[in-house]
Scaffold this active site. Structure first.
Site, PDB file in Angstrom:
ATOM      1  N   CYS A   1       4.465   9.390   0.040  1.00  0.00           N
ATOM      2  CA  CYS A   1       2.793   9.864  -0.113  1.00  0.00           C
ATOM      3  C   CYS A   1       2.695  10.879  -1.350  1.00  0.00           C
ATOM      4  O   CYS A   1       3.672  11.784  -1.443  1.00  0.00           O
ATOM      5  CB  CYS A   1       2.611  10.458   1.344  1.00  0.00           C
ATOM      6  SG  CYS A   1       0.827  10.942   1.131  1.00  0.00           S
TER       7      CYS A   1
ATOM      8  N   HIS B   1       5.249   4.689  12.669  1.00  0.00           N
ATOM      9  CA  HIS B   1       5.170   4.668  11.151  1.00  0.00           C
ATOM     10  C   HIS B   1       6.325   5.602  10.720  1.00  0.00           C
ATOM     11  O   HIS B   1       5.813   6.739  10.658  1.00  0.00           O
ATOM     12  CB  HIS B   1       3.926   4.739  10.912  1.00  0.00           C
ATOM     13  CG  HIS B   1       3.804   4.910   9.226  1.00  0.00           C
ATOM     14  ND1 HIS B   1       2.956   4.018   8.633  1.00  0.00           N
ATOM     15  CD2 HIS B   1       3.893   5.912   8.343  1.00  0.00           C
ATOM     16  CE1 HIS B   1       2.833   4.243   7.241  1.00  0.00           C
ATOM     17  NE2 HIS B   1       3.449   5.519   7.136  1.00  0.00           N
TER      18      HIS B   1
ATOM     19  N   HIS C   1       8.714   7.334   7.970  1.00  0.00           N
ATOM     20  CA  HIS C   1       9.519   7.386   6.801  1.00  0.00           C
ATOM     21  C   HIS C   1      10.721   7.823   6.941  1.00  0.00           C
ATOM     22  O   HIS C   1      11.334   8.332   7.960  1.00  0.00           O
ATOM     23  CB  HIS C   1       8.629   8.329   5.760  1.00  0.00           C
ATOM     24  CG  HIS C   1       7.134   7.747   5.167  1.00  0.00           C
ATOM     25  ND1 HIS C   1       7.065   7.465   4.121  1.00  0.00           N
ATOM     26  CD2 HIS C   1       6.033   7.685   6.045  1.00  0.00           C
ATOM     27  CE1 HIS C   1       5.949   6.980   3.829  1.00  0.00           C
ATOM     28  NE2 HIS C   1       5.202   7.218   5.059  1.00  0.00           N
TER      29      HIS C   1
ATOM     30  N   ASN D   1       8.832   4.539   3.679  1.00  0.00           N
ATOM     31  CA  ASN D   1       9.003   3.952   5.247  1.00  0.00           C
ATOM     32  C   ASN D   1      10.374   3.409   5.074  1.00  0.00           C
ATOM     33  O   ASN D   1      11.092   2.907   4.019  1.00  0.00           O
ATOM     34  CB  ASN D   1       7.953   3.011   5.337  1.00  0.00           C
ATOM     35  CG  ASN D   1       6.439   3.438   5.439  1.00  0.00           C
ATOM     36  OD1 ASN D   1       6.125   3.741   4.493  1.00  0.00           O
ATOM     37  ND2 ASN D   1       6.231   4.001   6.650  1.00  0.00           N
TER      38      ASN D   1
ATOM     39  N   ARG E   1       0.769  -1.229   0.009  1.00  0.00           N
ATOM     40  CA  ARG E   1      -0.073  -0.076  -0.095  1.00  0.00           C
ATOM     41  C   ARG E   1       0.732   1.354  -0.020  1.00  0.00           C
ATOM     42  O   ARG E   1       1.001   1.985  -0.863  1.00  0.00           O
ATOM     43  CB  ARG E   1      -0.973   0.189   1.161  1.00  0.00           C
ATOM     44  CG  ARG E   1      -2.153   1.179   1.089  1.00  0.00           C
ATOM     45  CD  ARG E   1      -1.711   2.545   1.374  1.00  0.00           C
ATOM     46  NE  ARG E   1      -1.128   2.553   2.658  1.00  0.00           N
ATOM     47  CZ  ARG E   1      -0.744   3.699   3.219  1.00  0.00           C
ATOM     48  NH1 ARG E   1      -0.662   4.822   2.399  1.00  0.00           N
ATOM     49  NH2 ARG E   1      -0.067   3.765   4.323  1.00  0.00           N
ATOM     50  N   ASP E   2       1.641   1.520   1.201  1.00  0.00           N
ATOM     51  CA  ASP E   2       2.416   2.782   1.165  1.00  0.00           C
ATOM     52  C   ASP E   2       3.497   2.647   0.299  1.00  0.00           C
ATOM     53  O   ASP E   2       3.616   3.810  -0.263  1.00  0.00           O
ATOM     54  CB  ASP E   2       2.961   3.215   2.721  1.00  0.00           C
ATOM     55  CG  ASP E   2       3.033   4.500   3.103  1.00  0.00           C
ATOM     56  OD1 ASP E   2       3.080   5.322   2.251  1.00  0.00           O
ATOM     57  OD2 ASP E   2       3.123   4.812   4.265  1.00  0.00           O
TER      58      ASP E   2
END
Ligand code: HMG
Ligand code: MG
Length: 302
Positions: free
Chosen positions: A240, A207, A209, A249, A15-16
């Protein structure tokens, strides 16, 4: 030091990691990544997002990806659902967990989900209620918990406020997110402390990055506080779409290498995890953005 003996990693690579890729990645490649991650022993995988395909075209195949996964017992599959429309689309795909995502910065909230922080909470409230009625766990992400691409430094009080609002609507777990990877350990610790005023240590994750190369240091700082759940992205993929210049991340491979080296259990087979990261990197025709992966792949080649 009171380090947790075990850490849970949510691999957010599918996803990310992939949401920011310009060229569409076929659903079967995304599914192949999920399968390799679960084979490596990853027990939590953030698979996709049910968001507007106009905003994030890469996630437009969310239904197809969820339908294509051969589920492994004991693995939790999560998806992003910013509003009721997202949740209603997600429910038939049987996610184990849904993620609402808010921000500690007003400007980022507007750019990312097109509404204010207060409006986002209003949108999330029925999502939480319906998810719970269906027996689904709800995680909340708090973006820009230390810094915002539009507002600069973000005060811990902002994180505390969003944590409080999420608690009030029943969000089960919150992720403290350094969306643009500007945080350093002392500031991340303060953001965590702010979140801990409303959530138990077992209901908080980090979380981070890695834009400025601080994510492992921030992970260690959080570990020392007892935080034992982290999101990380296979091969360090990602960024993002609404945080220009921010990189992915922290690589799951790097976190797992660090944790195993500290005697902390993750249940993940590092070698198989390296293979998963290599698989998606090969597809994208680039090298894994992970120092541990690079080192281990070089060693294998020698
Ligand atoms: P909006 O424009 O305010 O929503 O978008 P709306 O209700 O006014 O609807 C506008 C259009 O979007 C309509 O379509 C809706 O049907 C459609 P149209 O009539 O124009 O054809 N729509 C949807 N379509 C599919 N799924 C939905 C949905 N909702 C409305 N769920 C919205 C609000 C949140 C949908 C939009 O702003 C959006 O999709 N934003 C994308 C946000 C996103 O995915 N960002 C990246 C993930 S967050 C992240 O990466 C941070 C994180 O990793 C933590 C960190 O690092 O900080 C989690
Ligand atoms: Mg993120």
């Amino acid at each position: 030091m009171n380090l947790p003996p075990r850490v849970k990693i949510v691999d957010v690579g599918p996803r990310d990691g992939l949401q920011n890729e310009k060229d569409p990645v076929p659903a079967d490649i995304k599914i192949g990544l999920v399968h390799r991650l679960q084979d490596a022993g990853v027990k939590d995988i953030e698979v996709t997002s049910f968001v507007s395909p106009k905003w994030v075209p890469q996630m437009a195949d969310a239904i197809e990806v969820m339908a294509g996964i051969q589920r492994k017992p004991g693995v939790r599959y999560s998806v992003l659902t910013p509003n009721m429309k997202g949740l209603e689309a997600a429910l038939p795909t049987r996610p184990d967990e849904v993620v609402v995502f808010g921000a500690a910065s007003e400007a980022f909230s507007q750019r990312n989900i097109n509404c204010s922080i207060a409006e986002s909470i209003e949108r999330f409230a029925p999502v939480v209620e319906l998810a719970h009625a269906k027996g689904i766990h709800v995680r909340g992400a708090i973006s820009c918990a230390v810094g915002c691409p539009y507002e600069g430094d973000v005060a811990p009080e902002r994180v505390e406020l969003v944590a409080k609002l999420m608690k009030e609507i029943g969000v089960d777990h919150i992720g403290v997110a350094d969306t643009i990877g500007v945080g350093t350990p002392a500031r991340v610790r303060r953001a965590m402390e702010a979140a801990l005023r409303h959530y138990d240590i077992d209901d908080i994750s980090g979380h981070f990055h890695d834009t400025y190369g601080q994510a492992l240091a921030n992970t260690l700082a959080s570990l020392e506080m007892g935080v034992w759940q982290y999101d990380a992205s296979s091969a360090g993929l990602g960024g993002c779409p609404y945080a220009k210049g921010a990189t992915g991340n922290v690589a799951t491979e790097d976190v797992v290498y660090m944790l195993h080296g500290m005697g902390i259990d993750t249940g993940i087979d590092l070698d198989k995890l390296i293979d998963a990261g290599k698989y998606i990197s090969d597809y994208l025709q680039r090298k894994p953005n992970s120092r541990a992966s690079t080192a281990i792949l070089n060693k294998r080649a020698a």
